[in-house]
Write a protein that holds these residues in place. Structure first.
Motif, PDB file in Angstrom:
ATOM      1  N   SER A 116      28.752 -10.841  18.589  1.00  0.00           N
ATOM      2  CA  SER A 116      29.402 -12.035  19.135  1.00  0.00           C
ATOM      3  C   SER A 116      30.277 -12.747  18.108  1.00  0.00           C
ATOM      4  CB  SER A 116      28.334 -13.015  19.638  1.00  0.00           C
ATOM      5  OG  SER A 116      27.503 -13.446  18.569  1.00  0.00           O
ATOM      6  N   ALA A 117      30.274 -12.278  16.856  1.00  0.00           N
ATOM      7  CA  ALA A 117      31.051 -12.922  15.793  1.00  0.00           C
ATOM      8  C   ALA A 117      32.281 -12.090  15.441  1.00  0.00           C
ATOM      9  CB  ALA A 117      30.175 -13.125  14.555  1.00  0.00           C
ATOM     10  N   SER A 118      33.203 -12.737  14.762  1.00  0.00           N
ATOM     11  CA  SER A 118      34.384 -12.021  14.281  1.00  0.00           C
ATOM     12  C   SER A 118      34.043 -11.270  13.002  1.00  0.00           C
ATOM     13  CB  SER A 118      35.528 -12.999  14.040  1.00  0.00           C
ATOM     14  OG  SER A 118      35.131 -13.977  13.082  1.00  0.00           O
ATOM     15  N   HIS A 119      34.819 -10.219  12.725  1.00  0.00           N
ATOM     16  CA  HIS A 119      34.529  -9.387  11.569  1.00  0.00           C
ATOM     17  C   HIS A 119      35.759  -9.290  10.684  1.00  0.00           C
ATOM     18  CE1 HIS A 119      31.877  -8.050  14.874  1.00  0.00           C
ATOM     19  NE2 HIS A 119      30.969  -8.021  13.910  1.00  0.00           N
ATOM     20  N   GLY A 120      35.517  -9.176   9.404  1.00  0.00           N
ATOM     21  CA  GLY A 120      36.597  -9.016   8.443  1.00  0.00           C
ATOM     22  C   GLY A 120      36.018  -8.707   7.083  1.00  0.00           C
ATOM     23  N   SER A 121      36.808  -8.109   6.255  1.00  0.00           N
ATOM     24  CA  SER A 121      36.326  -7.743   4.931  1.00  0.00           C
ATOM     25  C   SER A 121      36.252  -8.970   4.036  1.00  0.00           C
ATOM     26  CB  SER A 121      37.257  -6.694   4.295  1.00  0.00           C
ATOM     27  OG  SER A 121      38.573  -7.216   4.208  1.00  0.00           O
ATOM     28  N   GLY A 122      35.318  -8.936   3.085  1.00  0.00           N
ATOM     29  CA  GLY A 122      35.160 -10.044   2.167  1.00  0.00           C
ATOM     30  C   GLY A 122      36.231 -10.061   1.086  1.00  0.00           C
ATOM     31  N   ALA A 123      36.491 -11.228   0.544  1.00  0.00           N
ATOM     32  CA  ALA A 123      37.542 -11.380  -0.468  1.00  0.00           C
ATOM     33  C   ALA A 123      37.004 -11.246  -1.884  1.00  0.00           C
ATOM     34  CB  ALA A 123      38.208 -12.748  -0.308  1.00  0.00           C
ATOM     35  N   ARG A 124      35.709 -11.309  -2.059  1.00  0.00           N
ATOM     36  CA  ARG A 124      35.151 -11.227  -3.412  1.00  0.00           C
ATOM     37  C   ARG A 124      35.069  -9.776  -3.855  1.00  0.00           C
ATOM     38  NH1 ARG A 124      29.754 -14.519  -4.192  1.00  0.00           N
ATOM     39  NH2 ARG A 124      30.290 -14.033  -6.362  1.00  0.00           N
ATOM     40  N   ALA A 125      35.490  -9.519  -5.096  1.00  0.00           N
ATOM     41  CA  ALA A 125      35.463  -8.160  -5.631  1.00  0.00           C
ATOM     42  C   ALA A 125      34.045  -7.787  -6.036  1.00  0.00           C
ATOM     43  CB  ALA A 125      36.409  -8.053  -6.836  1.00  0.00           C
ATOM     44  N   THR A 126      33.737  -6.513  -5.900  1.00  0.00           N
ATOM     45  CA  THR A 126      32.414  -6.030  -6.298  1.00  0.00           C
ATOM     46  C   THR A 126      32.384  -5.785  -7.802  1.00  0.00           C
ATOM     47  OG1 THR A 126      33.092  -3.753  -5.866  1.00  0.00           O
ATOM     48  CG2 THR A 126      32.030  -4.953  -4.063  1.00  0.00           C
ATOM     49  N   LEU A 127      31.193  -5.807  -8.373  1.00  0.00           N
ATOM     50  CA  LEU A 127      31.015  -5.566  -9.798  1.00  0.00           C
ATOM     51  C   LEU A 127      31.020  -4.070 -10.069  1.00  0.00           C
ATOM     52  CD1 LEU A 127      28.170  -8.132 -10.579  1.00  0.00           C
ATOM     53  CD2 LEU A 127      30.612  -8.394 -11.020  1.00  0.00           C
ATOM     54  N   PRO A 128      31.508  -3.653 -11.214  1.00  0.00           N
ATOM     55  CA  PRO A 128      31.493  -2.207 -11.536  1.00  0.00           C
ATOM     56  C   PRO A 128      30.060  -1.718 -11.753  1.00  0.00           C
ATOM     57  CG  PRO A 128      32.211  -3.488 -13.435  1.00  0.00           C
ATOM     58  CD  PRO A 128      32.143  -4.456 -12.279  1.00  0.00           C
ATOM     59  N   MET A 129      29.819  -0.471 -11.359  1.00  0.00           N
ATOM     60  CA  MET A 129      28.504   0.116 -11.533  1.00  0.00           C
ATOM     61  C   MET A 129      28.296   0.536 -12.980  1.00  0.00           C
ATOM     62  SD  MET A 129      27.922   2.473  -8.143  1.00  0.00           S
ATOM     63  CE  MET A 129      29.362   3.481  -8.469  1.00  0.00           C
ATOM     64  N   SER A 130      27.046   0.371 -13.436  1.00  0.00           N
ATOM     65  CA  SER A 130      26.674   0.841 -14.772  1.00  0.00           C
ATOM     66  C   SER A 130      25.615   1.920 -14.617  1.00  0.00           C
ATOM     67  CB  SER A 130      26.160  -0.308 -15.623  1.00  0.00           C
ATOM     68  OG  SER A 130      24.972  -0.848 -15.055  1.00  0.00           O
ATOM     69  N   LEU A 131      25.512   2.781 -15.625  1.00  0.00           N
ATOM     70  CA  LEU A 131      24.553   3.883 -15.553  1.00  0.00           C
ATOM     71  C   LEU A 131      23.117   3.391 -15.388  1.00  0.00           C
ATOM     72  CD1 LEU A 131      23.990   6.904 -15.655  1.00  0.00           C
ATOM     73  CD2 LEU A 131      23.890   6.738 -18.167  1.00  0.00           C
ATOM     74  N   PRO A 132      22.648   2.367 -16.150  1.00  0.00           N
ATOM     75  CA  PRO A 132      21.269   1.880 -15.929  1.00  0.00           C
ATOM     76  C   PRO A 132      21.046   1.343 -14.508  1.00  0.00           C
ATOM     77  CG  PRO A 132      22.112   1.090 -18.029  1.00  0.00           C
ATOM     78  CD  PRO A 132      23.278   1.711 -17.320  1.00  0.00           C
ATOM     79  N   ALA A 133      22.083   0.685 -13.970  1.00  0.00           N
ATOM     80  CA  ALA A 133      21.927   0.155 -12.608  1.00  0.00           C
ATOM     81  C   ALA A 133      21.806   1.278 -11.603  1.00  0.00           C
ATOM     82  CB  ALA A 133      23.111  -0.749 -12.278  1.00  0.00           C
ATOM     83  N   VAL A 134      22.598   2.357 -11.776  1.00  0.00           N
ATOM     84  CA  VAL A 134      22.537   3.498 -10.855  1.00  0.00           C
ATOM     85  C   VAL A 134      21.184   4.184 -10.947  1.00  0.00           C
ATOM     86  CG1 VAL A 134      23.518   5.748 -10.324  1.00  0.00           C
ATOM     87  CG2 VAL A 134      25.032   3.832 -10.877  1.00  0.00           C
ATOM     88  N   VAL A 135      20.695   4.375 -12.161  1.00  0.00           N
ATOM     89  CA  VAL A 135      19.386   5.007 -12.348  1.00  0.00           C
ATOM     90  C   VAL A 135      18.293   4.163 -11.701  1.00  0.00           C
ATOM     91  CG1 VAL A 135      17.667   5.705 -14.045  1.00  0.00           C
ATOM     92  CG2 VAL A 135      20.090   6.218 -14.437  1.00  0.00           C
ATOM     93  N   TRP A 166      18.638   2.042  -9.301  1.00  0.00           N
ATOM     94  CA  TRP A 166      18.795   2.069  -7.838  1.00  0.00           C
ATOM     95  C   TRP A 166      18.179   3.330  -7.252  1.00  0.00           C
ATOM     96  CZ3 TRP A 166      21.312   5.155  -4.215  1.00  0.00           C
ATOM     97  CH2 TRP A 166      21.428   4.590  -2.920  1.00  0.00           C
ATOM     98  N   PHE A 167      18.453   4.471  -7.888  1.00  0.00           N
ATOM     99  CA  PHE A 167      17.879   5.723  -7.395  1.00  0.00           C
ATOM    100  C   PHE A 167      16.355   5.697  -7.507  1.00  0.00           C
ATOM    101  CE2 PHE A 167      22.146   7.649  -7.710  1.00  0.00           C
ATOM    102  CZ  PHE A 167      22.165   8.337  -6.499  1.00  0.00           C
ATOM    103  N   ALA A 168      15.848   5.112  -8.586  1.00  0.00           N
ATOM    104  CA  ALA A 168      14.391   5.006  -8.739  1.00  0.00           C
ATOM    105  C   ALA A 168      13.801   4.132  -7.639  1.00  0.00           C
ATOM    106  CB  ALA A 168      14.053   4.429 -10.114  1.00  0.00           C
ATOM    107  N   LEU A 169      14.481   3.045  -7.321  1.00  0.00           N
ATOM    108  CA  LEU A 169      14.003   2.138  -6.277  1.00  0.00           C
ATOM    109  C   LEU A 169      13.994   2.829  -4.916  1.00  0.00           C
ATOM    110  CD1 LEU A 169      13.214  -0.769  -5.430  1.00  0.00           C
ATOM    111  CD2 LEU A 169      15.639  -1.233  -5.139  1.00  0.00           C
ATOM    112  N   VAL A 170      15.111   3.500  -4.588  1.00  0.00           N
ATOM    113  CA  VAL A 170      15.205   4.169  -3.295  1.00  0.00           C
ATOM    114  C   VAL A 170      14.227   5.331  -3.222  1.00  0.00           C
ATOM    115  CG1 VAL A 170      16.715   5.495  -1.781  1.00  0.00           C
ATOM    116  CG2 VAL A 170      17.596   3.470  -2.934  1.00  0.00           C
ATOM    117  N   GLY A 171      14.156   6.095  -4.321  1.00  0.00           N
ATOM    118  CA  GLY A 171      13.251   7.241  -4.319  1.00  0.00           C
ATOM    119  C   GLY A 171      11.795   6.823  -4.189  1.00  0.00           C
ATOM    120  N   ALA A 172      11.387   5.809  -4.940  1.00  0.00           N
ATOM    121  CA  ALA A 172       9.997   5.351  -4.859  1.00  0.00           C
ATOM    122  C   ALA A 172       9.682   4.799  -3.472  1.00  0.00           C
ATOM    123  CB  ALA A 172       9.746   4.280  -5.918  1.00  0.00           C
TER     124      ALA A 172
END
Length: 950
Positions: free
Chosen positions: A586-605, A607-613
């Motif tokens: 029922s709401a309107s949709h549109g992309s956000g204007a805020r830029a995302t932060l770049p991924m870092s290797l520790p963050a990716v690791v 994240w995978f640990a969190l999803v895997g567990a």
């Protein structure tokens, strides 16, 4: 300040009667009476100002954002009702001392009476309608206790339940109506609402709001068709009946109509609803009262009739009718309380209150008879008593009222109701006190001790005095009260006098006296006529409705509460998904204007640990220990995420909670099988997986949408005000103990309740049979060194270090990461290690602090810290801080929030230890070999005393 004490004194004093009853009944009654007398004296100290036209107010904000405050005010109406409540309450206390037998627990009775008294006074002096609602519900609860005081009687228990169901249900309607009223007026303060009558009446929500408020008032004051509960409340002791049905409980609804009269009355809806309801109640109840053989039953229905009279007068919506209502409230309180006490005396001295078994008591009980006859004459409206004056005023207003274009409707119906009131009053007087003496009384009648008839005499003196000198005795009271009801000056036609000349109202009154007496003389024929008519019994109808509601609720529960947690989660998640999908599409949709932060290797690791567990934990959840380990991995990754985003407090809390819960769950799992049974088929598991996947994707999408859009945050305020407002640089801790301290206070209460629930659940069920079952499912082979030497030594060495770290974290929490919650978890972990290393028997024998007492002390300390703010006129849990200097120490900061943090610390430690001790005790019962009082499995030959010191 003493304005707050007026409703609070009875509440505080309620603890004394159960204690002082050990010193005797007289001491108990005196202490109770002194408490009421103190509240009355505090109230009357404001009377001069009120009668000068002032409004006495006191205000203390509690939750100002919600509009809730401890605000009281006394105007003419509040002073009138509060004086009536406390004054008649004092007489009832004296009367009850002599009425209750030695077998009745008097201390409990007076405690209930004071609690009810405080609730009623709170209703009539509250300025905040939310606070008024709290006191309103308290009157229902405390009246339930009073009506069911003789709990051994089935009729008392049923009468109490009936009163609670009806008035409690009406209270729910009133809550909704009052919330609407506050929203319409833009304030929850009555002193403000009463100034905005035009705004309220013009609102499109006026009618539904009015109906809800009237529902609450009508149920409380037993208006038709809710009149049936009040007569069944007569199962209560007579002092309760005299109090509830003359000055307090049933008058609460009338008070509410009078209090809101300036903002609700004066509309067609008000007149068309309130006036006929009052008229029908007045007429029907008066007719029923004529034929009641039970003295209290007759008086109960007469009370309902007079409540209808007051409601009808207020429903007319004219100032003069409101004046008449106020006058009759006063008169009714005096003669009805006297009549109820008189009926109690008759019952107490003769052993019965059945009119058919009484008669001829005039010569046997002359004092009682004289008092009751005068009060009965006032109830019948006979001159020169006060009931005559307000009845004349009522008849005059009814004669001037036309309803739906029918000018004769109200005059005729009111005249008929007046006739009936004469009939039941005459029957009460003649059938009980006149006629020949009987020889079959259950007990020999005689006048009671002075302590029982003196309170009645005081009321009867007022009945006569008001009737003979109305302008002198009642004039100022009625004038000031009526002005508060009307919200303006009195009508020019107002005056109180015994003689108004020969008026139509006087002629109707005389006709009603003659016809009512004739009706009494023809009683047997009239009763035969009544018996020939269909007579639906309200109690039977009520019981039938309750049975059907219970049956419907049982049917619903049987089909919705299957005991399957899996089904409950499916329903909850499915409902959330449906609502979320509706909001999304029922709401309107549109992309956000805020830029995302770049991924870092520790963050990716991570994240995978969190999803895997998480995924493996869901797939392998049947393996309990393995699933618990994976859950700990998830908690560790979450704490790392907190640390990554500069939230060390949250990271510390997460890790601490994770460690403590993991250890406790491991101890609990030691009592359970290694795996859980399969609980669902493959198809159901696919269904659950699908719902969980959709819910997870929806949550992830929501988080992404929020984080990629700009928004205003309240964190800026907290960051800016943390130091100047809370005295600390650790924003998280300042939020917990200051800005949102009330949330934290509620959380530690919930934590304590959870720990006590664990204690209750594990304390009794695990007896010897349960212990044998636990032992049968334990592992076949267990470690031979349950208390290994290395672990015992390590925990001894670590304990003082951990306690020191806990104190350090506690003290630094206001300015650096830490605080009472984290410190409590650290200390709890150190103590848990002692239990794990040396066992429950050894550790518990050396425990010097009671975990339940620690929980209670923590909550009390936190609560007292918050209440201390009231002394300085600040809201609950407002903290303060300052800087101090000492030689050799230097300048340091002290904050009152530290005391609150101490309460949090104690509650956390106590909750963990209580849970731990119960789990340990259950485990001990399941041990195959008896536990020993040794710190380790290798017993060192040494002096026992020295070993215990080690």
């Amino acid at each position: 300040m003493n304005l707050w004490l007026i409703p609070l004194v009875p509440f505080f004093a309620a603890v004394f009667p159960p204690l002082t009853i050990r010193s005797g009944r007289n001491v108990c009654a005196v202490v109770t009476g002194l408490a009421t007398l103190l509240a009355l004296a505090l109230l009357l100290s404001h009377a001069p100002g009120v009668y000068r036209g002032e409004i006495v107010q006191a205000r203390l904000d509690w939750l100002p954002q919600l509009g809730l405050s401890f605000s009281f005010f006394i105007d003419g109406l509040g002073l009138f009702f509060a004086t009536m409540i406390l004054g008649i309450g004092l007489l009832v206390i004296v009367y009850a001392r002599y009425y209750l037998s030695r077998n009745d627990p008097m201390g409990r009775f007076y405690a209930y009476l004071l609690l009810f008294q405080g609730a009623m006074v709170g209703v009539v002096v509250s300025d905040n309608i939310l606070l008024l609602l709290v006191f309103w519900e308290l009157t229902s609860l405390t009246s339930f206790l009073l009506i069911g005081y003789w709990r051994h009687l089935p009729e008392a228990r049923q009468g109490a339940r009936m009163a609670l169901v009806v008035t409690g249900g009406g209270g729910l309607l009133l809550i909704a109506g009052m919330l609407m009223l506050g929203n319409i007026a833009g304030s929850y303060d009555l002193s403000v609402i009463l100034q905005r009558g035009d705004l309220i009446k013009a609102s499109p929500l006026y009618l539904p709001m009015l109906l809800l408020i009237l529902g609450g008032a009508f149920t409380k004051s037993a208006q038709f068709p809710f009149h049936f509960w009040l007569p069944h409340a007569m199962a209560a002791p007579t002092p309760v009946s005299a109090y509830l049905h003359s000055a307090t409980m049933v008058k609460a609804g009338v008070f509410l109509l009078a209090r809101l009269w300036p903002v609700l009355a004066g509309t067609d809806a008000w007149f068309l609803i309130v006036a006929p309801v009052g008229l029908v109640t007045m007429l029907v109840a008066a007719w029923i009262a004529i034929f009641k053989d039970d003295l209290k039953g007759l008086l109960a229905f007469s009370t309902v009739s007079h409540l209808g009279l007051m409601t009808m007068l207020l429903g007319f919506g004219t100032p003069m009718a409101a004046v008449a209502a106020v006058f009759h409230i006063l008169n009714h309180a005096t003669f009805k309380a006297a009549l109820f006490m008189g009926a109690g005396i008759v019952d107490h001295e003769t052993g019965t209150r059945d009119i058919r078994r009484l008669g001829g008591l005039m010569t046997l009980m002359p004092i009682t008879a004289t008092l009751v006859l005068i009060a009965s004459a006032a109830m019948a409206g006979i001159a020169p008593l006060n009931g005559f004056l307000s009845k004349e005023m009522m008849l005059e207003q009814a004669l001037q009222t036309s309803y739906a274009g029918i000018p004769w409707l109200f005059p005729v119906m009111v005249g008929l109701a007046t006739l009936f009131s004469v009939a039941y009053s005459v029957r009460l007087a003649v059938a009980v006190f006149f006629g020949p003496q009987r020889h079959d009384y259950p007990a020999h009648p005689h006048d009671p001790p002075a302590g029982m008839w003196l309170p009645v005499a005081v009321l009867v003196v007022l009945v006569v005095a008001i009737g003979l000198l109305p302008a002198l005795i009642a004039g100022p009271i009625v004038a000031r009260t009526a002005m508060a009801v009307i919200g303006g000056p009195l009508p020019s036609s107002y005056y109180l006098a015994l003689w108004h000349g020969v008026t139509p109202a006087l002629l109707v009154s005389i006709a009603a006296l003659i016809a009512g007496t004739a009706l009494f003389l023809a009683y047997r024929r009239v009763e035969a006529f009544r018996l020939s008519l269909p007579r639906p019994d309200a109690k039977t109808l009520f019981d039938r409705v309750i049975r059907r509601l219970v049956a419907g609720a049982s049917w619903s529960i049987a089909r919705s509460h299957t005991g399957s947690l899996q089904l409950y989660f499916v329903v909850i998640l499915a409902a959330v998904l449906v609502l979320a999908a509706g909001g999304f599409w029922s709401a309107s949709h549109g992309s956000g204007a805020r830029a995302t932060l770049p991924m870092s290797l520790p963050a990716v690791v991570a994240w995978f640990a969190l999803v895997g567990a998480s995924l493996v934990a869901a797939l392998r959840h049947h393996d309990r220990v393995f699933a618990l380990i994976l859950t700990s991995v998830v908690g560790l990754v979450v704490s790392l995420a907190f640390l990554q985003f500069s939230a060390p407090d949250l990271a510390l809390t997460q890790i601490s909670v994770d460690v403590v819960t993991t250890v406790l769950l491991l101890l609990a799992l030691n009592l359970l099988p290694k795996t859980t049974p399969k609980q669902s088929s493959l198809a159901l598991r696919w269904r659950d997986a699908g719902i969980a996947t959709v819910a997870g994707l929806g949550a992830a999408g929501l988080v992404y949408a929020v984080m990629t859009r700009g928004f205003e945050t309240i964190s800026t305020y907290h960051l800016e005000q943390s130091k100047p407002g809370g005295g600390g640089t650790n924003v998280v801790n300042v939020i917990l103990v200051d800005f949102r301290g009330f949330d934290t206070f509620g959380e530690i209460i919930v934590l304590g309740i959870a720990a006590l629930a664990i204690f209750a659940l594990l304390d009794h069920p695990f007896g010897r049979p349960a212990a044998r079952r636990l032992a049968s499912i334990r592992f076949a082979e267990e470690a031979r060194d349950a208390h290994p030497l290395m672990l015992v030594v390590a925990t001894r060495a670590l304990l003082p270090l951990a306690l020191t770290v806990g104190v350090y974290i506690f003290l630094r929490g206001h300015n650096l990461p830490g605080g009472g919650f984290i410190a409590g978890l650290v200390v709890a972990m150190a103590l848990i290690m002692q239990y794990m290393a040396s066992g429950y028997v050894w550790a518990n024998a050396r425990a010097r602090l009671d975990s339940q007492a620690m929980i209670g002390a923590g909550i009390v300390i936190a609560g007292l810290t918050g209440i201390g703010s009231f002394v300085f006129g600040r809201p609950f849990l407002t903290s303060s801080f300052g800087y101090f200097s000492l030689p050799f120490v230097g300048t340091f900061e002290l904050a009152t929030a530290m005391a609150f943090d101490l309460g949090v610390f104690l509650a956390v430690v106590g909750a963990v230890l209580l849970s731990l001790s119960q789990i340990s005790r259950v485990q001990q019962r399941a041990e195959r070999s008896p536990a020993t009082d040794h710190p380790m499995d290798i017993v060192i030959e040494a002096d026992t005393a020295v070993a215990k010191e080690v």
